[in-house]
Design a protein around this motif. Sequence first.
Motif, PDB file in Angstrom:
ATOM      1  N   VAL A 156       7.608   0.139   0.375  1.00  0.00           N
ATOM      2  CA  VAL A 156       8.430   1.162   1.027  1.00  0.00           C
ATOM      3  C   VAL A 156       7.627   2.454   1.163  1.00  0.00           C
ATOM      4  CG1 VAL A 156      10.589   2.469   0.896  1.00  0.00           C
ATOM      5  CG2 VAL A 156      10.496   0.113   0.039  1.00  0.00           C
ATOM      6  N   ARG A 157       7.734   3.078   2.331  1.00  0.00           N
ATOM      7  CA  ARG A 157       7.068   4.352   2.573  1.00  0.00           C
ATOM      8  C   ARG A 157       8.110   5.411   2.973  1.00  0.00           C
ATOM      9  NH1 ARG A 157       4.281   0.368   4.917  1.00  0.00           N
ATOM     10  NH2 ARG A 157       5.293   0.771   6.929  1.00  0.00           N
ATOM     11  N   ASP A 159       8.177   8.961   5.018  1.00  0.00           N
ATOM     12  CA  ASP A 159       7.376   9.800   5.916  1.00  0.00           C
ATOM     13  C   ASP A 159       5.904   9.398   5.863  1.00  0.00           C
ATOM     14  OD1 ASP A 159       9.595  11.147   6.747  1.00  0.00           O
ATOM     15  OD2 ASP A 159       9.308  12.870   5.426  1.00  0.00           O
ATOM     16  N   GLY A 160       5.670   8.079   5.797  1.00  0.00           N
ATOM     17  CA  GLY A 160       4.311   7.555   5.829  1.00  0.00           C
ATOM     18  C   GLY A 160       3.636   7.459   4.487  1.00  0.00           C
ATOM     19  N   GLU A 161       4.208   8.045   3.417  1.00  0.00           N
ATOM     20  CA  GLU A 161       3.592   7.998   2.095  1.00  0.00           C
ATOM     21  C   GLU A 161       4.189   6.850   1.279  1.00  0.00           C
ATOM     22  OE1 GLU A 161       4.198  11.639   0.080  1.00  0.00           O
ATOM     23  OE2 GLU A 161       3.191  12.879   1.592  1.00  0.00           O
ATOM     24  N   PRO A 162       3.364   6.118   0.488  1.00  0.00           N
ATOM     25  CA  PRO A 162       3.911   5.067  -0.379  1.00  0.00           C
ATOM     26  C   PRO A 162       4.972   5.636  -1.317  1.00  0.00           C
ATOM     27  CG  PRO A 162       1.518   4.922  -0.283  1.00  0.00           C
ATOM     28  CD  PRO A 162       1.896   6.215   0.393  1.00  0.00           C
ATOM     29  N   ALA A 163       6.151   5.031  -1.321  1.00  0.00           N
ATOM     30  CA  ALA A 163       7.263   5.532  -2.139  1.00  0.00           C
ATOM     31  C   ALA A 163       7.670   4.559  -3.234  1.00  0.00           C
ATOM     32  CB  ALA A 163       8.478   5.828  -1.259  1.00  0.00           C
ATOM     33  N   GLY A 164       7.424   3.263  -3.040  1.00  0.00           N
ATOM     34  CA  GLY A 164       7.812   2.309  -4.070  1.00  0.00           C
ATOM     35  C   GLY A 164       7.655   0.882  -3.601  1.00  0.00           C
ATOM     36  N   THR A 165       7.830  -0.028  -4.530  1.00  0.00           N
ATOM     37  CA  THR A 165       7.747  -1.454  -4.258  1.00  0.00           C
ATOM     38  C   THR A 165       8.999  -2.133  -4.781  1.00  0.00           C
ATOM     39  OG1 THR A 165       5.342  -1.437  -4.428  1.00  0.00           O
ATOM     40  CG2 THR A 165       6.429  -3.564  -4.683  1.00  0.00           C
ATOM     41  N   HIS A 166       9.520  -3.047  -3.971  1.00  0.00           N
ATOM     42  CA  HIS A 166      10.746  -3.754  -4.333  1.00  0.00           C
ATOM     43  C   HIS A 166      10.497  -5.253  -4.224  1.00  0.00           C
ATOM     44  CE1 HIS A 166      15.074  -4.623  -4.564  1.00  0.00           C
ATOM     45  NE2 HIS A 166      14.885  -5.454  -3.558  1.00  0.00           N
ATOM     46  N   ARG A 167      10.574  -5.955  -5.359  1.00  0.00           N
ATOM     47  CA  ARG A 167      10.469  -7.419  -5.350  1.00  0.00           C
ATOM     48  C   ARG A 167      11.861  -7.998  -5.505  1.00  0.00           C
ATOM     49  NH1 ARG A 167       5.588  -6.111  -7.699  1.00  0.00           N
ATOM     50  NH2 ARG A 167       3.791  -7.297  -6.908  1.00  0.00           N
TER      51      ARG A 167
END
Length: 335
Positions: A156-157, A159-167
């Motif tokens: 997940v980004r 505004d273009g910046e990495p924000a998190g990961t969801h598995r």
Amino acid sequence: MTRGRGEPARSAEATESDDLYEKLKAYEGRAAAVAGRGKDPVNEPMIRHWCEAMGDTDAAYTGPEAVAPPTMLQVWTMGGLSGHGHSGRSEAYDELFALLDDAGYASVVATDCEQEYLRPLRPGDGITFDAVIESVSERKTTKLGTGYFVTTRMDVRADGEPAGTHRFRILKFAPARPRPADTRPRPTAKRPRPVINRDNAGFWDGVAGHQLLIQRCGDCARPRFPWLPGCNACGSPEWEAVEASGEGTVYSYVVMHHPPFPAFAVSDHADAAGPYAVVLVELAEGVRVISQVVGVPPGEVRIGMPVRLEFRRVDEELELPLFRPVGAGVPGGVR
């Protein structure tokens, strides 16, 4: 697939399962969603609704510097109920599920998720994401049925910046056939037997004589329960047994629903496998006792409810001190 000399022949079902698994494994690493975009930017109304539903009153989620609760990470990527909710989903993802459906694994249940947070999400952030089919398990047999666990990873980004990961992990399965009902007679359930030792034998002697005995320190006169070899206030080994009045109030309680233990359903209002209330009763003498309340449905037990001791035989070998509500306004209570 070949087998060596001496190896048992594999069943047609096992061979078919191996072939399917090889096809499913080929989808690992392929995109599940490409250039997905959240339907709405991070926004205050959704944060408020989430916090109200979860009962989360943390000040970080309100005001001009508010951030979204980290656990809302998936919320901003969800497609909604409309037919156009998953426009970013890949052909590979649909093909994988079609393979499973065609093979009879058409039912689905979500099993678990894992999230990693890289930066806070703030109102106004635009959400984009990509997802990949991370893994497909071998065929597994569960209580629900037999099937395959499929794990997708979404990056997940904001505004273009990495924000998190969801598995996110699901089970695609063929439901297990219901087993025939077991009509064999079952032994009558019994309570676990109390462990009696030299430190608490006096208490159980009192129960046998229909007395609820607590200890009183011989030096500081402090009452105590459960029974101990020495005073936990002053350390004195001197004590005497004192009969409690049996009057008290419910200090705390929990209603047990699952798993069912028929032997504990002693309430006049509970069936053999129904819920039952475990209570912590504060006696008039100032000590607290774990027990059960009888004479009132488990759902009507309340903190502060006045109760009175009674002894009840729960099976042919065991008698226990239980409590019954008292007061004219208490259902099932006695005056």
